[in-house]
Design a protein around this motif. Structure first.
Motif, PDB file in Angstrom:
ATOM      1  N   ALA A  21       7.067  -5.985 -16.017  1.00 13.44           N
ATOM      2  CA  ALA A  21       8.100  -5.915 -14.838  1.00 13.44           C
ATOM      3  C   ALA A  21       7.876  -5.152 -13.547  1.00 13.44           C
ATOM      4  O   ALA A  21       8.093  -5.685 -12.289  1.00 13.44           O
ATOM      5  N   LEU A  22       7.063  -4.168 -13.642  1.00 15.88           N
ATOM      6  CA  LEU A  22       6.814  -3.399 -12.638  1.00 15.88           C
ATOM      7  C   LEU A  22       5.436  -4.242 -11.977  1.00 15.88           C
ATOM      8  O   LEU A  22       5.677  -4.183 -10.742  1.00 15.88           O
ATOM      9  N   GLU A  23       5.005  -4.855 -12.697  1.00 13.14           N
ATOM     10  CA  GLU A  23       3.633  -5.542 -12.025  1.00 13.14           C
ATOM     11  C   GLU A  23       4.065  -6.559 -11.085  1.00 13.14           C
ATOM     12  O   GLU A  23       3.774  -6.934 -10.056  1.00 13.14           O
ATOM     13  N   ARG A  24       5.280  -7.441 -11.833  1.00 12.59           N
ATOM     14  CA  ARG A  24       5.793  -8.510 -11.019  1.00 12.59           C
ATOM     15  C   ARG A  24       6.560  -8.080  -9.801  1.00 12.59           C
ATOM     16  O   ARG A  24       6.307  -8.743  -8.789  1.00 12.59           O
ATOM     17  N   ASN A  25       6.988  -6.940  -9.911  1.00 13.74           N
ATOM     18  CA  ASN A  25       7.999  -6.626  -8.643  1.00 13.74           C
ATOM     19  C   ASN A  25       7.137  -5.855  -7.780  1.00 13.74           C
ATOM     20  O   ASN A  25       7.628  -5.597  -6.307  1.00 13.74           O
ATOM     21  N   ARG A  27       3.508  -6.601  -7.185  1.00 16.62           N
ATOM     22  CA  ARG A  27       2.384  -7.518  -6.870  1.00 16.62           C
ATOM     23  C   ARG A  27       2.668  -7.965  -5.276  1.00 16.62           C
ATOM     24  O   ARG A  27       1.620  -8.010  -4.404  1.00 16.62           O
ATOM     25  N   PRO A  28       3.987  -8.330  -4.954  1.00 14.08           N
ATOM     26  CA  PRO A  28       3.810  -8.569  -3.255  1.00 14.08           C
ATOM     27  C   PRO A  28       3.611  -7.876  -2.369  1.00 14.08           C
ATOM     28  O   PRO A  28       3.212  -8.422  -1.313  1.00 14.08           O
ATOM     29  N   GLN A  29       3.308  -6.510  -2.746  1.00 12.18           N
ATOM     30  CA  GLN A  29       2.896  -5.352  -1.934  1.00 12.18           C
ATOM     31  C   GLN A  29       1.396  -5.317  -1.976  1.00 12.18           C
ATOM     32  O   GLN A  29       0.897  -4.467  -1.119  1.00 12.18           O
ATOM     33  N   GLY A  30       0.739  -6.080  -2.818  1.00 12.36           N
ATOM     34  CA  GLY A  30      -0.911  -5.978  -2.959  1.00 12.36           C
ATOM     35  C   GLY A  30      -1.092  -5.036  -3.822  1.00 12.36           C
ATOM     36  O   GLY A  30      -2.244  -4.586  -3.592  1.00 12.36           O
ATOM     37  N   LEU A  31      -0.204  -4.540  -4.575  1.00 17.69           N
ATOM     38  CA  LEU A  31      -0.547  -3.217  -5.642  1.00 17.69           C
ATOM     39  C   LEU A  31      -0.415  -3.499  -6.952  1.00 17.69           C
ATOM     40  O   LEU A  31       0.453  -4.600  -7.305  1.00 17.69           O
ATOM     41  N   SER A  32      -1.041  -2.901  -7.741  1.00 22.92           N
ATOM     42  CA  SER A  32      -0.644  -2.900  -9.361  1.00 22.92           C
ATOM     43  C   SER A  32       0.125  -1.975  -9.612  1.00 22.92           C
ATOM     44  O   SER A  32       0.690  -1.196  -8.946  1.00 22.92           O
ATOM     45  N   ALA A  33       0.668  -2.322 -11.019  1.00 20.77           N
ATOM     46  CA  ALA A  33       1.712  -1.208 -11.319  1.00 20.77           C
ATOM     47  C   ALA A  33       1.159   0.149 -11.416  1.00 20.77           C
ATOM     48  O   ALA A  33       2.008   1.136 -10.966  1.00 20.77           O
ATOM     49  N   SER A  34       0.083   0.536 -11.797  1.00 24.38           N
ATOM     50  CA  SER A  34      -0.608   1.881 -11.521  1.00 24.38           C
ATOM     51  C   SER A  34      -0.702   2.217 -10.446  1.00 24.38           C
ATOM     52  O   SER A  34      -0.578   3.755 -10.240  1.00 24.38           O
ATOM     53  N   GLN A  35      -1.278   1.522  -9.286  1.00 19.79           N
ATOM     54  CA  GLN A  35      -1.172   2.042  -8.035  1.00 19.79           C
ATOM     55  C   GLN A  35       0.233   2.455  -7.488  1.00 19.79           C
ATOM     56  O   GLN A  35       0.379   3.362  -6.782  1.00 19.79           O
ATOM     57  N   GLY A  36       1.200   1.604  -7.540  1.00 19.67           N
ATOM     58  CA  GLY A  36       2.561   1.738  -7.150  1.00 19.67           C
ATOM     59  C   GLY A  36       3.087   3.052  -7.714  1.00 19.67           C
ATOM     60  O   GLY A  36       3.782   4.109  -7.268  1.00 19.67           O
ATOM     61  N   PHE A  37       2.869   3.244  -9.187  1.00 23.42           N
ATOM     62  CA  PHE A  37       3.254   4.417  -9.916  1.00 23.42           C
ATOM     63  C   PHE A  37       2.704   5.835  -9.204  1.00 23.42           C
ATOM     64  O   PHE A  37       3.414   6.816  -9.079  1.00 23.42           O
ATOM     65  N   VAL A  69      -8.997   4.916  -8.100  1.00 30.07           N
ATOM     66  CA  VAL A  69      -7.382   4.499  -7.671  1.00 30.07           C
ATOM     67  C   VAL A  69      -7.060   4.822  -6.290  1.00 30.07           C
ATOM     68  O   VAL A  69      -6.742   4.233  -5.720  1.00 30.07           O
ATOM     69  N   VAL A  70      -7.445   6.154  -6.136  1.00 31.49           N
ATOM     70  CA  VAL A  70      -7.269   6.995  -4.781  1.00 31.49           C
ATOM     71  C   VAL A  70      -8.033   6.443  -3.959  1.00 31.49           C
ATOM     72  O   VAL A  70      -7.788   6.032  -2.488  1.00 31.49           O
ATOM     73  N   LYS A  71      -9.538   6.031  -4.376  1.00 27.74           N
ATOM     74  CA  LYS A  71     -10.302   5.505  -3.180  1.00 27.74           C
ATOM     75  C   LYS A  71      -9.711   3.958  -2.847  1.00 27.74           C
ATOM     76  O   LYS A  71      -9.623   3.668  -1.621  1.00 27.74           O
ATOM     77  N   THR A  72      -9.061   3.259  -3.655  1.00 21.07           N
ATOM     78  CA  THR A  72      -8.790   2.174  -3.356  1.00 21.07           C
ATOM     79  C   THR A  72      -7.539   2.394  -2.369  1.00 21.07           C
ATOM     80  O   THR A  72      -7.183   1.453  -1.481  1.00 21.07           O
ATOM     81  N   LEU A  73      -6.522   3.101  -2.756  1.00 22.60           N
ATOM     82  CA  LEU A  73      -5.342   3.403  -1.971  1.00 22.60           C
ATOM     83  C   LEU A  73      -5.808   3.927  -0.676  1.00 22.60           C
ATOM     84  O   LEU A  73      -4.908   3.727   0.481  1.00 22.60           O
ATOM     85  N   ARG A  74      -6.555   4.794  -0.651  1.00 22.19           N
ATOM     86  CA  ARG A  74      -7.003   5.457   0.929  1.00 22.19           C
ATOM     87  C   ARG A  74      -7.719   3.808   1.539  1.00 22.19           C
ATOM     88  O   ARG A  74      -7.354   3.802   2.933  1.00 22.19           O
ATOM     89  N   GLU A  75      -8.498   3.144   0.955  1.00 21.98           N
ATOM     90  CA  GLU A  75      -9.012   2.052   1.490  1.00 21.98           C
ATOM     91  C   GLU A  75      -7.674   0.958   2.193  1.00 21.98           C
ATOM     92  O   GLU A  75      -7.874   0.277   3.403  1.00 21.98           O
ATOM     93  N   LYS A  76      -6.777   1.046   1.389  1.00 20.40           N
ATOM     94  CA  LYS A  76      -5.642   0.154   1.798  1.00 20.40           C
ATOM     95  C   LYS A  76      -4.840   0.847   2.835  1.00 20.40           C
ATOM     96  O   LYS A  76      -3.531   0.177   3.351  1.00 20.40           O
ATOM     97  N   ARG A 103       7.861   2.844   0.925  1.00 19.31           N
ATOM     98  CA  ARG A 103       8.797   3.750  -0.272  1.00 19.31           C
ATOM     99  C   ARG A 103       9.913   2.897  -0.793  1.00 19.31           C
ATOM    100  O   ARG A 103      10.026   2.627  -2.096  1.00 19.31           O
ATOM    101  N   PRO A 104      10.911   2.454   0.140  1.00 22.16           N
ATOM    102  CA  PRO A 104      11.836   1.657  -0.162  1.00 22.16           C
ATOM    103  C   PRO A 104      11.678   0.442  -1.109  1.00 22.16           C
ATOM    104  O   PRO A 104      12.249   0.321  -2.029  1.00 22.16           O
ATOM    105  N   GLU A 105      10.751  -0.391  -0.850  1.00 20.21           N
ATOM    106  CA  GLU A 105      10.415  -1.314  -1.343  1.00 20.21           C
ATOM    107  C   GLU A 105       9.764  -0.882  -2.671  1.00 20.21           C
ATOM    108  O   GLU A 105      10.156  -1.724  -3.958  1.00 20.21           O
ATOM    109  N   LEU A 106       9.037  -0.006  -2.844  1.00 20.56           N
ATOM    110  CA  LEU A 106       8.496   0.754  -4.057  1.00 20.56           C
ATOM    111  C   LEU A 106       9.640   1.304  -4.941  1.00 20.56           C
ATOM    112  O   LEU A 106       9.689   0.855  -6.256  1.00 20.56           O
TER     113      LEU A 106
END
Length: 130
Positions: A21-25, A27-37, A69-76, A103-106
């Protein structure tokens, strides 16, 4: 099936449902569930910044995994890293304006995932009473 095995399978099903469920919601932001968490954790718990070591201790994830994960999030463009004043060997990870705007979308994505879990719970409760 033993009660312990049944409990394990139920817990596994709930974890999978939450992740899906988290992955589906998210994904539109270009993030995985673990990145969003991870991003939400930083925003909620460490808006002024956090080190990789602190994240490792709090989340129990391997430093190598967190580092990637942090490296990817910094690049994004969601996290910024600066030398930590207390320990120059460490980097202080802080949220960027881009992340603050997201943040509101997350938060909504997490809320929708929570609703999906509650529906699963309700379905299980109905099964138990029949």
């Amino acid at each position: 099936m033993t009660q312990r095995e049944q409990l394990y399978l139920t817990a596994k099903r709930y974890c999978r449902a939450a992740e899906d469920a988290l992955e589906r919601n998210i994904r539109p932001q270009g993030l995985s569930a673990s990145q969003g968490f991870l991003l939400l954790h930083v925003l909620r718990e460490h808006p002024g910044g956090v080190t990789l070591t602190q994240l490792h201790q709090e989340l129990g994830l391997a430093k190598a995994t967190l580092s990637q994960v942090v490296k990817t999030l910094r690049e994004k463009g969601y996290l910024r890293a600066a030398v930590c004043r207390e320990d120059e060997r460490q980097r202080l990870l802080t949220p960027t304006e881009k992340l603050r705007k997201l943040r509101p979308e997350l938060e909504r994505a997490v809320h929708r995932a929570d609703q999906a879990l509650r529906q699963l719970e309700t379905q299980d409760e109905r099964k138990d009473t029949t």
